[in-house]
Design a protein around this motif. Structure first.
Motif, PDB file in Angstrom:
ATOM      1  N   GLU A  57      -5.802   5.132  -3.269  1.00 30.73           N
ATOM      2  CA  GLU A  57      -6.025   3.931  -2.514  1.00 30.73           C
ATOM      3  C   GLU A  57      -6.250   2.546  -4.125  1.00 30.73           C
ATOM      4  O   GLU A  57      -7.157   2.780  -4.981  1.00 30.73           O
ATOM      5  N   TYR A  59      -5.421  -1.933  -5.266  1.00 28.19           N
ATOM      6  CA  TYR A  59      -5.359  -2.767  -4.444  1.00 28.19           C
ATOM      7  C   TYR A  59      -6.449  -4.184  -5.136  1.00 28.19           C
ATOM      8  O   TYR A  59      -7.144  -3.946  -6.283  1.00 28.19           O
ATOM      9  N   THR A  61      -7.525  -7.932  -5.753  1.00 31.63           N
ATOM     10  CA  THR A  61      -7.623  -9.687  -4.935  1.00 31.63           C
ATOM     11  C   THR A  61      -7.520 -10.638  -6.517  1.00 31.63           C
ATOM     12  O   THR A  61      -8.098 -10.212  -7.326  1.00 31.63           O
ATOM     13  N   MET A  91      -2.234  -6.471   3.948  1.00 28.93           N
ATOM     14  CA  MET A  91      -2.390  -8.264   2.515  1.00 28.93           C
ATOM     15  C   MET A  91      -3.966  -8.450   3.432  1.00 28.93           C
ATOM     16  O   MET A  91      -3.716  -9.286   4.927  1.00 28.93           O
ATOM     17  N   ARG A 106      -6.000 -10.902  -1.411  1.00 30.53           N
ATOM     18  CA  ARG A 106      -6.105  -8.916  -1.427  1.00 30.53           C
ATOM     19  C   ARG A 106      -5.128  -8.361  -0.870  1.00 30.53           C
ATOM     20  O   ARG A 106      -4.571  -8.349   0.406  1.00 30.53           O
ATOM     21  N   VAL A 107      -4.169  -7.503  -1.853  1.00 31.20           N
ATOM     22  CA  VAL A 107      -2.957  -6.939  -1.093  1.00 31.20           C
ATOM     23  C   VAL A 107      -3.253  -5.636  -1.578  1.00 31.20           C
ATOM     24  O   VAL A 107      -3.172  -5.293  -3.279  1.00 31.20           O
ATOM     25  N   PRO A 108      -2.264  -4.735  -0.546  1.00 32.13           N
ATOM     26  CA  PRO A 108      -2.849  -3.504  -1.679  1.00 32.13           C
ATOM     27  C   PRO A 108      -1.615  -3.000  -2.521  1.00 32.13           C
ATOM     28  O   PRO A 108      -0.708  -3.485  -2.205  1.00 32.13           O
ATOM     29  N   LEU A 109      -1.632  -2.292  -3.270  1.00 34.00           N
ATOM     30  CA  LEU A 109      -0.956  -1.711  -4.437  1.00 34.00           C
ATOM     31  C   LEU A 109       0.262  -0.223  -3.596  1.00 34.00           C
ATOM     32  O   LEU A 109      -0.645   0.767  -3.302  1.00 34.00           O
TER      33      LEU A 109
END
Lengths: 146, 241, 325
Positions: A57, A59, A61, A91, A106-109
């Protein structure tokens, strides 16, 4: 003999009058002649990519401060050359940044990054940045979630 | 009888609870040098300052050449022809003689000062008055005390005054310079038919130069003496009685 | 014997003439510095260094023009550095964010400078507070306003017309031309108009000036307004040099400006001195800084040297009797 006695109008009153007229000219100019420039400008702060080596996982920020003169929307973020359009699922935070205010995101990648490296972060906004400022790039460190 | 030039009628002035002048009246004639004497606080300086427009009186009237005048500022009085000479000269040490003499009444062409014309007028005046000043372009700080007071007097004469007020004009001068200044003033008053009021502490000088002496005590005029029929002892007695 | 008195009299005349022309002392000092530069750091005379020096001197010299008026009138203005900072920030904001033309922005900051100057003046003349205290207060308040309206952030300016003012015209930076224009206008005002004369007269003997019916309070207010306006122009010019508005710009400049005025030979007690002398003072202070940089003298040492020069200048004036009233 051309010798004026003075005292027709006091010097101080003359100054006050002069400054008043100048102020009026400036206000008239700013209200009727010019419009505030629509200029997008921002500062990116506290930008970090967090990765979890076990689950894969990842993300990012970051906080954006709007230092321009118009509100803008963050349409996408670019990490090195990879573009991620916003909003994406998972997000947190808002993509609308008002003048003078800050927005935290905060964006998940989609994939993980190598911890200890630095990735360049660039924002695509609407309205866009001016040509001259295309290089507001924030070097973003990659850290392991501890 | 010589014509009157200045008449003061029933002037009173208080500063808070202190009554500086109460009901003072006097007449000044053309070509006369009137001396006012009195102890400190007798009101001589206040009287002079009221005539010069520095203070305005609480009550009473001032007549200049038989017309009533009211001064709101020293500038008004100067415009009407009343000039004052101070014990500390009231000159600007950093300005030259010409600038000091014309201060407050400069000659301008358009917006710019016309020093050329001012110097020309000053030179003519100096010749007319047989006045001796080292240089009219010298800064006043480089002049001696007597020369400085002469410049101050010269300033009052530039615009043909009607009344000259002298507030202890020789208090800061040497004996020689005092004599020079007072002789000049005396002669000037006689030839130009100006009225002069002279306040001083030096009783010998007063008897020597003035035409008439008024004695003041506690804001009132209490006696009038002719210089030839009095002496310092009597004057002191009157002042202190 | 006769020869002796002739020479001593000649010497006295020369001494008096020397003391009576305000510019001579500072000019002597400046020539000394130019000779020093020729010996120690000949690269001082390279054309590109001279051009840079003219750009550097502009900001301090423009502010010193206004400060000279205040000091000549017998007061002091400590708020110049803060007005420089505020004008720098406001000009940048007006141009970058409100689309003001650079010239309208200059007009605007000049007006703001004038208003601050008038405020200083009214506190001094109407409320009878010493100018040192009043302007120490405005120094802090105005700096605070500069921080508030900029949010403490730097404001870059991309306006080409504005940035073009940083270029060189006929071998001289445009901002130095701005200074020269201001110098000519203000010198004409100071030497040739009655208000200019009253500024010096008020500094020389305020009581006498008032007794003669001159509006001494108005004259002092005018001096403070000039100082505010000149500082504002200086702040604008600083913005041209920096290409941006920095809320902390001009910090501590008041001391450089006052030093330029004093080194130029204007007495802090008022009355003596001229604007040309002030210009020479600004050149002395900036040249020394430049020479020290060229000679590789470190930044910390520069403070010490500048302070010593100020003290020497003050001593030279005391000898000439300028401080003695």
């Amino acid at each position: 003999m051309n010798s004026k006695g003075g005292g027709t109008i006091s010097i101080t009153m003359g100054i006050v009058l002069c400054l008043l007229i100048c102020t009026m000219i400036i206000f008239a100019y700013s209200f009727f002649i010019v419009k505030p420039a629509e200029r997008v400008d921002y500062t990116v702060m506290q930008n970090t990519i967090y990765v979890n080596p076990n689950s894969g996982e990842a993300y990012i920020t970051f906080t954006v401060q709007n230092t321009g003169t118009v509100d803008f929307v963050i349409k996408a973020i670019v990490l090195d050359k990879e573009r991620i359009d916003l909003p994406v699922e998972g997000m947190l935070g808002t993509t609308i940044v008002k003048v003078g205010q800050r927005a935290a995101l905060r964006v998940p990648l989609p994939h993980t990054y190598e911890p200890g490296t630095v990735v360049n972060l660039f924002l695509i906004t609407d309205p866009p940045l001016l040509e001259a400022q295309k290089f507001i790039v924030a070097p973003t460190p990659v850290e392991v979630i501890g | 009888m010589v014509e009157e030039i200045l008449r003061v009628e029933g002037i009173s002035k208080s500063f808070g609870a202190i009554k500086a002048l109460s009901d003072v009246s006097l007449i000044l004639h053309k070509g006369e040098l009137l001396a006012i004497i009195g102890d400190n606080g007798a009101g001589k300086s206040t009287l002079l300052k009221i005539i010069a427009g520095v203070y305005s009186p609480d009550s009473g009237k001032i007549f200049l050449e038989k017309k009533e005048v009211k001064f709101k500022s020293p500038m008004d009085a100067r415009k009407a022809g009343i000039e004052m000479v101070f014990q500390d000269f009231m000159l600007c040490p950093d300005l030259n003689v010409t600038q000091n003499v014309f201060l407050g009444r400069e000659i301008v062409s358009g917006e710019f000062l016309n020093y050329k014309l001012m110097k020309k007028i000053l030179k003519e005046k100096l010749k007319d008055l047989k006045f001796d000043i080292p240089s009219i372009e010298k800064k006043v700080r480089f002049l001696s005390g007597g020369q400085q007071q002469m410049v101050a007097i010269l300033r009052t004469l530039m615009f043909d005054p009607k009344v000259l007020l002298l507030d202890e004009p020789t208090a800061n001068l040497s004996a020689g310079a005092s004599e020079q200044v007072m002789n000049f003033v005396k002669q000037l008053i006689k030839t130009k038919m100006i009225g002069g009021i002279y306040v001083a502490h030096d009783l010998n000088a007063i008897i020597r130069y003035s035409d008439r002496i008024l004695v003041m005590r506690s804001g009132r005029i209490i006696a009038e003496k002719m210089p030839e029929e009095t002496n310092p002892v009597e004057l002191v007695r009157l002042m202190r009685l | 014997m006769a020869r002796n008195t002739f020479y001593s009299r000649l010497l006295t005349t020369i001494k008096e003439k020397y003391a009576s022309i305000d510019e001579l002392k500072s000019l002597t000092g400046f020539i000394g510095i130019l000779i020093l530069a020729a010996v120690v750091t000949p690269q001082f005379y390279l054309p590109q260094n001279i051009t840079m020096l003219l750009g550097q001197v502009s900001v301090i010299a423009i502010a010193a023009l206004g400060e000279a008026f205040v000091i000549l009138s017998g007061s002091i203005d400590l708020s110049v550095g803060s007005i420089i900072g505020l004008a720098n920030v406001v000009a940048a904001i007006l141009i970058a964010q409100y689309n003001f033309s650079p010239y309208m922005a200059l007009f605007s900051v000049m007006t703001i400078g004038g208003i601050i100057g008038l405020t200083n003046g009214i506190f001094v003349t109407k409320l009878r507070i010493p100018s040192f205290v009043v302007t120490l207060g405005t120094l802090t308040v105005v700096r605070g306003i500069a921080y508030i309206i900029s949010g403490g952030l730097n404001i870059p300016v991309y306006n080409e017309e504005f940035l073009r003012l940083n270029e060189v015209l006929y071998g001289v930076p445009i901002i130095f031309w701005i200074y020269l224009i201001a110098l000519v206008i203000l010198t004409l005002f100071f030497e040739k108009t009655r208000l200019g004369l009253y500024v010096r007269a008020t500094g020389s003997n305020e009581l006498a000036v008032r007794n003669l019916g001159v509006d001494n309070s108005g004259v002092k207010n005018l001096a403070f307004v000039f100082s505010g306006v000149c500082s504002a122009i200086a702040g604008y010019v600083l913005g041209v040099r920096l290409g941006a508005g920095y809320p902390h710009s001009g910090l501590g400049y008041e001391l450089d400006v006052i030093a330029a005025v004093v080194v130029g030979g204007v007495a802090l007690t008022g009355g003596t001195g001229s604007l040309i002398a002030t210009a020479i003072g600004a050149f002395i202070m900036t040249s020394i800084l430049n020479i020290m940089v060229l000679a590789g003298i470190g930044g910390f040492m520069q403070y010490v040297v500048r302070g010593i020069i100020l003290l020497v200048a003050a001593l030279a004036m005391r000898r000439a009797g300028v401080f003695v009233k």
